[in-house]
Design a protein around this motif. Structure first.
Motif, PDB file in Angstrom:
ATOM      1  N   THR A 141       0.856  -1.186   0.000  1.00 44.51           N
ATOM      2  CA  THR A 141       0.000   0.000   0.000  1.00 44.51           C
ATOM      3  C   THR A 141       0.889   1.232   0.000  1.00 44.51           C
ATOM      4  OG1 THR A 141      -0.123  -0.028   2.420  1.00 44.51           O
ATOM      5  CG2 THR A 141      -1.880  -1.150   1.209  1.00 44.51           C
ATOM      6  N   ALA A 142       0.423   2.293  -0.645  1.00 43.20           N
ATOM      7  CA  ALA A 142       1.205   3.516  -0.755  1.00 43.20           C
ATOM      8  C   ALA A 142       0.268   4.715  -0.769  1.00 43.20           C
ATOM      9  CB  ALA A 142       2.079   3.494  -2.013  1.00 43.20           C
ATOM     10  N   VAL A 143       0.861   5.896  -0.683  1.00 45.22           N
ATOM     11  CA  VAL A 143       0.113   7.145  -0.716  1.00 45.22           C
ATOM     12  C   VAL A 143       0.857   8.120  -1.620  1.00 45.22           C
ATOM     13  CG1 VAL A 143       1.280   8.040   1.346  1.00 45.22           C
ATOM     14  CG2 VAL A 143      -0.936   8.969   0.677  1.00 45.22           C
ATOM     15  N   THR A 144       0.101   8.903  -2.377  1.00 43.25           N
ATOM     16  CA  THR A 144       0.659   9.859  -3.334  1.00 43.25           C
ATOM     17  C   THR A 144       0.146  11.257  -3.009  1.00 43.25           C
ATOM     18  OG1 THR A 144       0.681   8.159  -5.046  1.00 43.25           O
ATOM     19  CG2 THR A 144       0.885  10.431  -5.774  1.00 43.25           C
ATOM     20  N   TYR A 145       1.042  12.228  -3.058  1.00 43.31           N
ATOM     21  CA  TYR A 145       0.689  13.628  -2.861  1.00 43.31           C
ATOM     22  C   TYR A 145       0.924  14.370  -4.180  1.00 43.31           C
ATOM     23  CZ  TYR A 145       1.076  12.363   2.080  1.00 43.31           C
ATOM     24  OH  TYR A 145       0.923  11.747   3.302  1.00 43.31           O
ATOM     25  N   PHE A 146      -0.106  15.039  -4.665  1.00 46.51           N
ATOM     26  CA  PHE A 146       0.021  15.789  -5.910  1.00 46.51           C
ATOM     27  C   PHE A 146      -0.869  17.026  -5.838  1.00 46.51           C
ATOM     28  CE2 PHE A 146      -3.684  13.170  -6.597  1.00 46.51           C
ATOM     29  CZ  PHE A 146      -4.551  13.985  -7.306  1.00 46.51           C
ATOM     30  N   ARG A 147      -0.641  17.947  -6.752  1.00 49.73           N
ATOM     31  CA  ARG A 147      -1.450  19.164  -6.850  1.00 49.73           C
ATOM     32  C   ARG A 147      -1.496  19.606  -8.307  1.00 49.73           C
ATOM     33  NH1 ARG A 147       1.841  23.799  -7.030  1.00 49.73           N
ATOM     34  NH2 ARG A 147       4.060  23.346  -6.708  1.00 49.73           N
ATOM     35  N   VAL A 148      -2.493  20.392  -8.622  1.00 45.84           N
ATOM     36  CA  VAL A 148      -2.687  20.911  -9.976  1.00 45.84           C
ATOM     37  C   VAL A 148      -1.890  22.203 -10.113  1.00 45.84           C
ATOM     38  CG1 VAL A 148      -4.347  21.757 -11.652  1.00 45.84           C
ATOM     39  CG2 VAL A 148      -4.952  19.847 -10.155  1.00 45.84           C
ATOM     40  N   VAL A 149      -1.027  22.260 -11.091  1.00 45.86           N
ATOM     41  CA  VAL A 149      -0.244  23.468 -11.345  1.00 45.86           C
ATOM     42  C   VAL A 149      -0.737  24.207 -12.586  1.00 45.86           C
ATOM     43  CG1 VAL A 149       1.812  22.568 -10.190  1.00 45.86           C
ATOM     44  CG2 VAL A 149       1.463  22.096 -12.629  1.00 45.86           C
ATOM     45  N   ASP A 150      -1.508  23.559 -13.441  1.00 46.07           N
ATOM     46  CA  ASP A 150      -2.079  24.192 -14.627  1.00 46.07           C
ATOM     47  C   ASP A 150      -3.539  23.748 -14.730  1.00 46.07           C
ATOM     48  OD1 ASP A 150      -2.771  25.241 -17.084  1.00 46.07           O
ATOM     49  OD2 ASP A 150      -0.866  24.713 -18.048  1.00 46.07           O
ATOM     50  N   ALA A 151      -4.444  24.625 -14.295  1.00 44.00           N
ATOM     51  CA  ALA A 151      -5.856  24.264 -14.263  1.00 44.00           C
ATOM     52  C   ALA A 151      -6.426  24.040 -15.656  1.00 44.00           C
ATOM     53  CB  ALA A 151      -6.653  25.349 -13.529  1.00 44.00           C
ATOM     54  N   ASP A 152      -5.974  24.814 -16.631  1.00 44.42           N
ATOM     55  CA  ASP A 152      -6.494  24.649 -17.988  1.00 44.42           C
ATOM     56  C   ASP A 152      -6.210  23.258 -18.529  1.00 44.42           C
ATOM     57  OD1 ASP A 152      -7.443  27.208 -17.912  1.00 44.42           O
ATOM     58  OD2 ASP A 152      -5.741  28.096 -18.964  1.00 44.42           O
ATOM     59  N   ARG A 153      -4.961  22.816 -18.411  1.00 46.19           N
ATOM     60  CA  ARG A 153      -4.610  21.488 -18.928  1.00 46.19           C
ATOM     61  C   ARG A 153      -5.258  20.380 -18.109  1.00 46.19           C
ATOM     62  NH1 ARG A 153       1.667  20.854 -19.770  1.00 46.19           N
ATOM     63  NH2 ARG A 153       1.741  21.909 -17.748  1.00 46.19           N
ATOM     64  N   ALA A 154      -5.444  20.597 -16.805  1.00 43.52           N
ATOM     65  CA  ALA A 154      -6.072  19.576 -15.974  1.00 43.52           C
ATOM     66  C   ALA A 154      -7.504  19.306 -16.393  1.00 43.52           C
ATOM     67  CB  ALA A 154      -6.023  19.995 -14.509  1.00 43.52           C
ATOM     68  N   ILE A 155      -8.164  20.315 -16.999  1.00 45.15           N
ATOM     69  CA  ILE A 155      -9.540  20.129 -17.461  1.00 45.15           C
ATOM     70  C   ILE A 155      -9.593  19.729 -18.931  1.00 45.15           C
ATOM     71  CG2 ILE A 155     -11.747  21.313 -17.807  1.00 45.15           C
ATOM     72  CD1 ILE A 155     -11.123  20.673 -14.905  1.00 45.15           C
ATOM     73  N   VAL A 156      -8.696  20.289 -19.727  1.00 47.02           N
ATOM     74  CA  VAL A 156      -8.772  20.079 -21.177  1.00 47.02           C
ATOM     75  C   VAL A 156      -8.088  18.782 -21.589  1.00 47.02           C
ATOM     76  CG1 VAL A 156      -8.142  21.031 -23.425  1.00 47.02           C
ATOM     77  CG2 VAL A 156      -8.980  22.549 -21.619  1.00 47.02           C
ATOM     78  N   GLU A 157      -6.941  18.465 -21.010  1.00 50.53           N
ATOM     79  CA  GLU A 157      -6.121  17.352 -21.479  1.00 50.53           C
ATOM     80  C   GLU A 157      -6.621  15.987 -20.998  1.00 50.53           C
ATOM     81  OE1 GLU A 157      -3.854  17.634 -23.671  1.00 50.53           O
ATOM     82  OE2 GLU A 157      -3.780  19.826 -23.726  1.00 50.53           O
ATOM     83  N   VAL A 158      -7.338  15.936 -19.898  1.00 51.81           N
ATOM     84  CA  VAL A 158      -7.767  14.662 -19.349  1.00 51.81           C
ATOM     85  C   VAL A 158      -9.186  14.821 -18.815  1.00 51.81           C
ATOM     86  CG1 VAL A 158      -6.803  15.163 -17.067  1.00 51.81           C
ATOM     87  CG2 VAL A 158      -7.126  12.791 -17.774  1.00 51.81           C
ATOM     88  N   GLU A 159      -9.956  13.745 -18.905  1.00 49.64           N
ATOM     89  CA  GLU A 159     -11.363  13.823 -18.487  1.00 49.64           C
ATOM     90  C   GLU A 159     -11.494  14.011 -16.984  1.00 49.64           C
ATOM     91  OE1 GLU A 159     -15.470  11.139 -18.772  1.00 49.64           O
ATOM     92  OE2 GLU A 159     -13.580  10.409 -19.619  1.00 49.64           O
ATOM     93  N   ASP A 160     -10.772  13.161 -16.205  1.00 52.91           N
ATOM     94  CA  ASP A 160     -10.825  13.239 -14.740  1.00 52.91           C
ATOM     95  C   ASP A 160      -9.398  13.047 -14.242  1.00 52.91           C
ATOM     96  OD1 ASP A 160     -11.283  13.125 -12.049  1.00 52.91           O
ATOM     97  OD2 ASP A 160     -12.864  11.608 -12.153  1.00 52.91           O
ATOM     98  N   PHE A 161      -8.739  14.149 -13.910  1.00 50.87           N
ATOM     99  CA  PHE A 161      -7.317  14.052 -13.554  1.00 50.87           C
ATOM    100  C   PHE A 161      -7.123  13.288 -12.251  1.00 50.87           C
ATOM    101  CE2 PHE A 161      -8.829  17.951 -11.587  1.00 50.87           C
ATOM    102  CZ  PHE A 161      -8.275  17.911 -10.317  1.00 50.87           C
ATOM    103  N   LEU A 162      -8.092  13.313 -11.337  1.00 53.98           N
ATOM    104  CA  LEU A 162      -7.957  12.585 -10.079  1.00 53.98           C
ATOM    105  C   LEU A 162      -7.965  11.074 -10.316  1.00 53.98           C
ATOM    106  CD1 LEU A 162      -7.765  12.720  -7.003  1.00 53.98           C
ATOM    107  CD2 LEU A 162     -10.267  12.748  -6.918  1.00 53.98           C
ATOM    108  N   ALA A 163      -8.930  10.584 -11.085  1.00 53.44           N
ATOM    109  CA  ALA A 163      -8.991   9.148 -11.383  1.00 53.44           C
ATOM    110  C   ALA A 163      -7.811   8.715 -12.238  1.00 53.44           C
ATOM    111  CB  ALA A 163     -10.307   8.817 -12.083  1.00 53.44           C
ATOM    112  N   ALA A 164      -7.421   9.572 -13.194  1.00 55.33           N
ATOM    113  CA  ALA A 164      -6.293   9.214 -14.052  1.00 55.33           C
ATOM    114  C   ALA A 164      -5.001   9.111 -13.252  1.00 55.33           C
ATOM    115  CB  ALA A 164      -6.146  10.254 -15.163  1.00 55.33           C
TER     116      ALA A 164
END
Length: 285
Positions: free
Chosen positions: A86-109
């Motif tokens: 088991t593991a844990v990942t820490y991430f954040r969005v640095v480019d909101a435009d690409r997070a919405i346009v480039e992928v359907e659901d960035f959290l699930a991806a």
């Protein structure tokens, strides 16, 4: 008159509804990705954002760090040992435009990328590396996941392996291995201690050999130490140097009254001492 009042109320209600639809308030950690007639426009927020009703559509994107728990993954290490990780990942969005346009659901991806990368990286490592080199594996996981999520505007900051579960029989084998390693170290330490002690004793023997009296003083010191601590009988060897002056020559010839020399014969005893026969009395003339 009643009809006019009803019409005014309807108009006011519509205006309030339109104003409510066109005004958005974003928090400091939120950004608005606005599409106008399907086309992406400038990023907005935080604060008050005004939209054109029925023309603009807004997507909220949070910029805070997200803690993503990776579900239990069953992996097989390079040395063919099954394990559950088991593991844990820490991430954040640095480019909101690409997070919405480039992928359907960035959290699930991001979650799916983390799971597949975890199985891939840990499958190339041995069990010993998985248990003792977690920092290196965490860095490798972070680099690989970050490279894959970078086109989506997502920055993976940290990946930590939380728990590694291995079969019970493998745990017993590891315990036996650790016990054998401890015994090996103990034997090596004992051998090194014996070697150092022998070297010190050799140096002490060289010092004592320069003066024989030193050995006798050491005997007396040992007797004093034993007698002070224990009430017991001590058998102490007597040095031959103290007895030698009391021993005379054993091979001297004895002469009788006639002046002739009579050799003294002796027979060896079983214990190494000589038995001398008594001298015969002189014969009268």
């Amino acid at each position: 008159m009643t009809t006019i009042l009803i019409s005014l109320c309807i108009v006011v209600l519509l205006l309030v509804t339109l104003v409510g639809m066109s005004i958005r308030v974003l928090r400091e950690y939120e950004r608005a990705v606005v599409f106008r007639l399907g086309r992406l426009i400038a990023l907005k927020g935080p604060g008050l954002v005004i939209l054109i009703p029925a023309i603009d559509r807004m997507e909220r994107v949070g910029l805070r760090t997200v803690t993503l728990k990776i579900p239990v993954q069953e992996v097989i290490t390079r040395d063919n040992v099954p394990a559950k990780v088991t593991a844990v990942t820490y991430f954040r969005v640095v480019d909101a435009d690409r997070a919405i346009v480039e992928v359907e659901d960035f959290l699930a991806a991001t979650s799916q990328i983390a799971q597949t990368t975890l199985r891939s990286i840990l499958g190339k490592a041995d069990l010993d590396a998985l248990l003792s080199e977690r920092e290196r594996l965490n860095e490798d996981l972070q680099k690989v996941i970050d490279q894959q999520t970078e086109p989506w505007g997502v920055k993976v900051t940290t990946v930590e392996i939380k728990d590694v579960e291995i079969p019970a029989n493998m745990q017993r084998a590891i315990a036996r291995q650790a016990e054998a390693e401890r015994e090996r170290r103990a034997k090596i330490i004992n051998a090194q201690a014996e070697f150092q002690a022998s070297a010190t004793l050799a140096d002490a023997a060289d010092v004592i050999s320069r003066n024989p009296t030193t050995l006798q003083l050491r005997y007396l010191q040992t007797l004093h130490a034993i007698g002070a601590e224990n009430n017991s009988t001590v058998v102490f060897p007597l040095p031959l140097d103290l007895v030698r002056p009391f021993l005379g020559n054993r091979g001297e010839d004895k002469q009788d009254e006639s002046g002739s020399a009579t050799p003294v014969t002796s027979e060896p005893r079983p214990n190494g001492l000589d038995i001398r026969p008594p001298l015969s009395p002189p014969i009268p003339r």
